[in-house]
Design an enzyme around this catalytic site. Sequence first.
Site, PDB file in Angstrom:
ATOM      1  N   TYR A 296       2.291   1.397   3.612  1.00 35.07           N
ATOM      2  CA  TYR A 296       0.904   1.078   2.862  1.00 35.07           C
ATOM      3  C   TYR A 296       0.387   0.224   4.103  1.00 35.07           C
ATOM      4  O   TYR A 296       0.723  -0.357   5.016  1.00 35.07           O
ATOM      5  CB  TYR A 296       1.183   0.294   1.871  1.00 35.07           C
ATOM      6  CG  TYR A 296       1.740  -1.126   2.045  1.00 35.07           C
ATOM      7  CD1 TYR A 296       0.959  -2.074   2.321  1.00 35.07           C
ATOM      8  CD2 TYR A 296       3.358  -1.382   2.217  1.00 35.07           C
ATOM      9  CE1 TYR A 296       1.555  -3.540   2.549  1.00 35.07           C
ATOM     10  CE2 TYR A 296       3.804  -2.561   2.224  1.00 35.07           C
ATOM     11  CZ  TYR A 296       2.926  -3.807   2.647  1.00 35.07           C
ATOM     12  OH  TYR A 296       3.304  -4.944   2.832  1.00 35.07           O
ATOM     13  N   CYS A 297      -1.149   0.367   3.855  1.00 32.44           N
ATOM     14  CA  CYS A 297      -1.901  -0.190   4.722  1.00 32.44           C
ATOM     15  C   CYS A 297      -3.219  -0.518   3.912  1.00 32.44           C
ATOM     16  O   CYS A 297      -3.427  -0.256   2.869  1.00 32.44           O
ATOM     17  CB  CYS A 297      -2.304   0.505   5.920  1.00 32.44           C
ATOM     18  SG  CYS A 297      -2.876   2.014   5.678  1.00 32.44           S
ATOM     19  N   THR A 298      -4.324  -0.997   4.458  1.00 29.24           N
ATOM     20  CA  THR A 298      -5.650  -1.459   3.799  1.00 29.24           C
ATOM     21  C   THR A 298      -6.224  -0.497   2.856  1.00 29.24           C
ATOM     22  O   THR A 298      -6.431  -0.416   1.806  1.00 29.24           O
ATOM     23  CB  THR A 298      -6.715  -1.948   4.840  1.00 29.24           C
ATOM     24  OG1 THR A 298      -6.094  -3.095   5.678  1.00 29.24           O
ATOM     25  CG2 THR A 298      -7.906  -2.751   4.066  1.00 29.24           C
TER      26      THR A 298
ATOM     27  N   GLY B  96      -5.486   3.348   3.892  1.00 30.83           N
ATOM     28  CA  GLY B  96      -4.853   4.476   3.791  1.00 30.83           C
ATOM     29  C   GLY B  96      -4.870   5.080   5.128  1.00 30.83           C
ATOM     30  O   GLY B  96      -3.884   5.748   5.482  1.00 30.83           O
TER      31      GLY B  96
ATOM     32  N   ILE C 158      -3.783  -0.145   0.000  1.00 30.74           N
ATOM     33  CA  ILE C 158      -3.834  -1.489  -0.859  1.00 30.74           C
ATOM     34  C   ILE C 158      -5.207  -1.455  -1.644  1.00 30.74           C
ATOM     35  O   ILE C 158      -5.163  -1.969  -2.722  1.00 30.74           O
ATOM     36  CB  ILE C 158      -3.919  -2.632   0.097  1.00 30.74           C
ATOM     37  CG1 ILE C 158      -2.308  -2.422   0.836  1.00 30.74           C
ATOM     38  CG2 ILE C 158      -3.606  -3.992  -0.806  1.00 30.74           C
ATOM     39  CD1 ILE C 158      -2.447  -3.612   1.993  1.00 30.74           C
TER      40      ILE C 158
END
Length: 312
Positions: free
Chosen positions: A184-186, A188, A213
């Site tokens: 996961y990251c901010t 995508g 996220i």
Amino acid sequence: MAQSKILLYYKFTPIADPKAMMLWQRDMCELLGLKGRILISEHGINGTVGGDMDACKRYVRKMREYPGFRGTEFKWSDGGAEDFPKLSVKVRDEIVAFGAPGELKVDEKGVIGGGVHLKPEEVNKLVEERGDDVVFFDGRNAMEAQIGKFKNAVVPDVRTTHDFIRELESGKYDWMKDKPVVSYCTGGIRCEILSSLMKNRGFKEIYQIDGGIVRYGEKYGNDGLWEGSLYVFDRRMHMEFGNGVQDPGFIQLGHCVQCGAPTNKFEHCINEDECRELVLMCPDCYENPATRNCGREHCKEVAAEAAAAAAV
């Protein structure tokens, strides 16, 4: 008074002439009065721009007129041009700098060989079905996780995305190679590439969250698997979901590096000439020159000298 917004987007698609794309993007944003940062490579485009809402809508329409960008998903966020110091449009080898431009392969459908995309509700379903076997793997810089992360997530020891390949090849995470891993990251984009790098290195079951996220937080607020605040790359520096820090479900993760008080605000160390550290600092400790430092010995000395000078 005109309403302002921030647009966040990315699109992996072959771009035959990145320089021409850069000129088009720059001219269009200047005409519309948008500020922000856009990176372009032969693999695609990654942008965050802010400005008047009508200008943002016109930008979206123009982008979708270009054949390669028709399927681009734009995320809308609060803010505007004032959240960015200027407009920056640049051509790079990578739109996210993992240091592996030759390893990434894209076609008109996106990244080739990346992780399986999951909608937020599918993430929760995976955890319900597989339980503690599911590993959340943070695809951001470790600093960002200080104020928010998924529950029990693995946070790699990385300062920049360039560090990820070294980390993945270190052997530290080999125990995850046969487990279901949700990267996961901010928004995508980092996980589009990271999931591909992980699969290339023997991680068998890799997932990524559609919209990152941001999309998960919009869906579940503070009632899901996400804990804390989200670090963002504009002047806000952080954002919260649901009703924010006042929400009964909000979990405070960030604390002042000096006194331990709850805070989600990153500040620069007082020794800005030599230290580039961003550290969590409460308003009181930031206002006091003696405590406006990252905690390193030399920076403490610089802070003490600044405090002594201020007291004269």
